[in-house]
Design a protein around this motif. Structure first.
Motif, short mmCIF file in Angstrom:
data_model
loop_
_atom_site.label_atom_id
_atom_site.label_comp_id
_atom_site.label_asym_id
_atom_site.label_seq_id
_atom_site.Cartn_x
_atom_site.Cartn_y
_atom_site.Cartn_z
N PHE A 118 0.84 -1.21 0.00
CA PHE A 118 0.00 0.00 0.00
C PHE A 118 0.87 1.25 0.00
N LYS A 119 0.54 2.18 -0.87
CA LYS A 119 1.15 3.51 -0.78
C LYS A 119 0.32 4.30 0.23
N ILE A 120 1.00 4.95 1.17
CA ILE A 120 0.25 5.66 2.22
C ILE A 120 0.72 7.12 2.31
N PRO A 121 -0.14 7.98 2.85
CA PRO A 121 0.25 9.39 3.00
C PRO A 121 1.32 9.57 4.08
N ASN A 122 1.83 10.78 4.15
CA ASN A 122 2.91 11.08 5.08
C ASN A 122 2.38 11.26 6.51
N GLU A 123 2.03 10.13 7.12
CA GLU A 123 1.56 10.15 8.51
C GLU A 123 2.26 9.00 9.23
N PHE A 124 2.49 9.14 10.53
CA PHE A 124 3.19 8.08 11.25
C PHE A 124 2.22 6.96 11.60
N VAL A 125 2.57 5.75 11.17
CA VAL A 125 1.67 4.61 11.38
C VAL A 125 2.26 3.60 12.37
N ILE A 126 1.35 2.91 13.05
CA ILE A 126 1.72 1.87 14.01
C ILE A 126 0.85 0.65 13.76
N GLY A 127 1.29 -0.48 14.28
CA GLY A 127 0.49 -1.69 14.19
C GLY A 127 0.94 -2.61 13.08
N TYR A 128 0.45 -3.86 13.12
CA TYR A 128 0.82 -4.88 12.15
C TYR A 128 2.35 -4.96 12.00
N GLY A 129 3.03 -4.90 13.15
CA GLY A 129 4.49 -5.00 13.17
C GLY A 129 5.21 -3.68 13.36
N LEU A 130 4.56 -2.58 12.97
CA LEU A 130 5.24 -1.28 13.05
C LEU A 130 5.09 -0.68 14.45
N ASP A 131 6.17 -0.06 14.88
CA ASP A 131 6.20 0.44 16.26
C ASP A 131 6.33 1.96 16.31
N TYR A 132 5.99 2.48 17.48
CA TYR A 132 6.46 3.80 17.87
C TYR A 132 7.21 3.59 19.19
N ALA A 133 8.51 3.84 19.20
CA ALA A 133 9.35 3.61 20.38
C ALA A 133 9.11 2.21 20.97
N GLU A 134 9.04 1.22 20.07
CA GLU A 134 8.92 -0.21 20.41
C GLU A 134 7.53 -0.66 20.87
N ASP A 135 6.59 0.25 20.98
CA ASP A 135 5.23 -0.17 21.35
C ASP A 135 4.34 -0.31 20.10
N TYR A 136 3.21 -0.95 20.31
CA TYR A 136 2.08 -1.02 19.36
C TYR A 136 2.27 -1.99 18.19
N ARG A 137 3.34 -2.79 18.17
CA ARG A 137 3.54 -3.72 17.05
C ARG A 137 2.41 -4.75 16.98
N ASN A 138 1.76 -5.01 18.10
CA ASN A 138 0.74 -6.06 18.17
C ASN A 138 -0.66 -5.62 17.75
N ILE A 139 -0.85 -4.35 17.41
CA ILE A 139 -2.16 -3.95 16.88
C ILE A 139 -2.38 -4.67 15.54
N PRO A 140 -3.53 -5.32 15.32
CA PRO A 140 -3.66 -6.16 14.13
C PRO A 140 -3.91 -5.44 12.81
N GLU A 141 -4.04 -4.11 12.81
CA GLU A 141 -4.14 -3.42 11.53
C GLU A 141 -3.18 -2.23 11.51
N VAL A 142 -3.05 -1.62 10.34
CA VAL A 142 -2.15 -0.46 10.23
C VAL A 142 -2.95 0.79 10.60
N CYS A 143 -2.47 1.53 11.60
CA CYS A 143 -3.22 2.67 12.14
C CYS A 143 -2.36 3.92 12.18
N VAL A 144 -3.02 5.07 12.06
CA VAL A 144 -2.33 6.33 12.27
C VAL A 144 -2.28 6.58 13.77
#
Ligand code: IMP
Ligand code: MG
Length: 180
Positions: A147-173
């Motif tokens: 997916f191409k996404i806009p310039n916003e910081f995303v978390i979840g589905y593996g992606l973290d913010y300072a090592e948290d939130y990787r376990n959220i099951p979808e990609v979230c802003v």
């Protein structure tokens, strides 16, 4: 506190993720049939995507794992990339696909491609779940892009913010209130 307290909105739902992963899996299965394929998971961000993607492929796949860190653990990468864990597999003569969570500035994927190309794989491609084209600083593209996404910081589905939130099951802003 629950993880969704830190979410502003869902950007890519579970259903959209699985549909697109099935498409990419079919494409890879078709293009690599009869070839010795090695999928390389870049820890830790792509672990969840990787686990779903390899199961959407129906030809034999080998798996290996690499870990890299870009200096600075916050919301932006600095352009300085360093390997923390190397592959266990000799990739000479293998068809290699690097699996990343997101291409942002492009520095990480450029570093990884250069590193693995020096080892003479039979071929080398990049599969990324997400792509933020607006943020690119080096001229590099994914061969398979979820997916191409806009310039916003995303978390979840593996992606973290300072090592948290990787376990959220979808990609979230991320919610602005969650940014320290
Ligand atoms: P690049 O080197 O700037 O392309 O950055 C790639 C890395 O930065 C990714 O592997 C992520 O770890 C991280 N990154 C970039 N954008 C985001 C984001 O929106 N959320 C979480 N991590 C991100
Ligand atoms: Mg990260």
């Amino acid at each position: 506190m629950k993880v969704y307290d830190s979410v502003q909105r869902v950007l890519v739902s579970k259903e959209e993720l699985q549909k697109r992963i099935a498409e990419i899996g079919s494409e890879i299965s078709r293009e690599y049939e009869g070839k010795q394929l090695l999928m390389v998971c870049i820890l830790r961000g792509s672990a969840i995507f990787f686990a779903d993607l390899v199961r959407a492929i129906d030809i034999p796949v080998r798996m290996d794992f690499m870990a890299i860190s870009s200096y600075g653990s916050g919301a932006r990468s600095s352009g300085e990339v360093r390997m923390v864990k190397d592959l266990n597999t000799k990739i000479e003569d293998l068809h290699v696909i690097i699996v990343e969570d997101i291409i942002d500035s492009g520095y990480t994927i450029k570093y990884l491609k250069n590193l693995l190309l020096q080892r003479n794989p039979a071929s080398l491609k990049v599969c990324t779940l997400l792509d933020k084209p607006e943020r690119r600083e080096v001229d590099i593209e994914g061969d398979y892009v979820g997916f191409k996404i806009p310039n916003e910081f995303v978390i979840g589905y593996g992606l973290d913010y300072a090592e948290d939130y990787r376990n959220i099951p979808e990609v979230c802003v991320i919610a602005p209130s969650a940014i320290k």
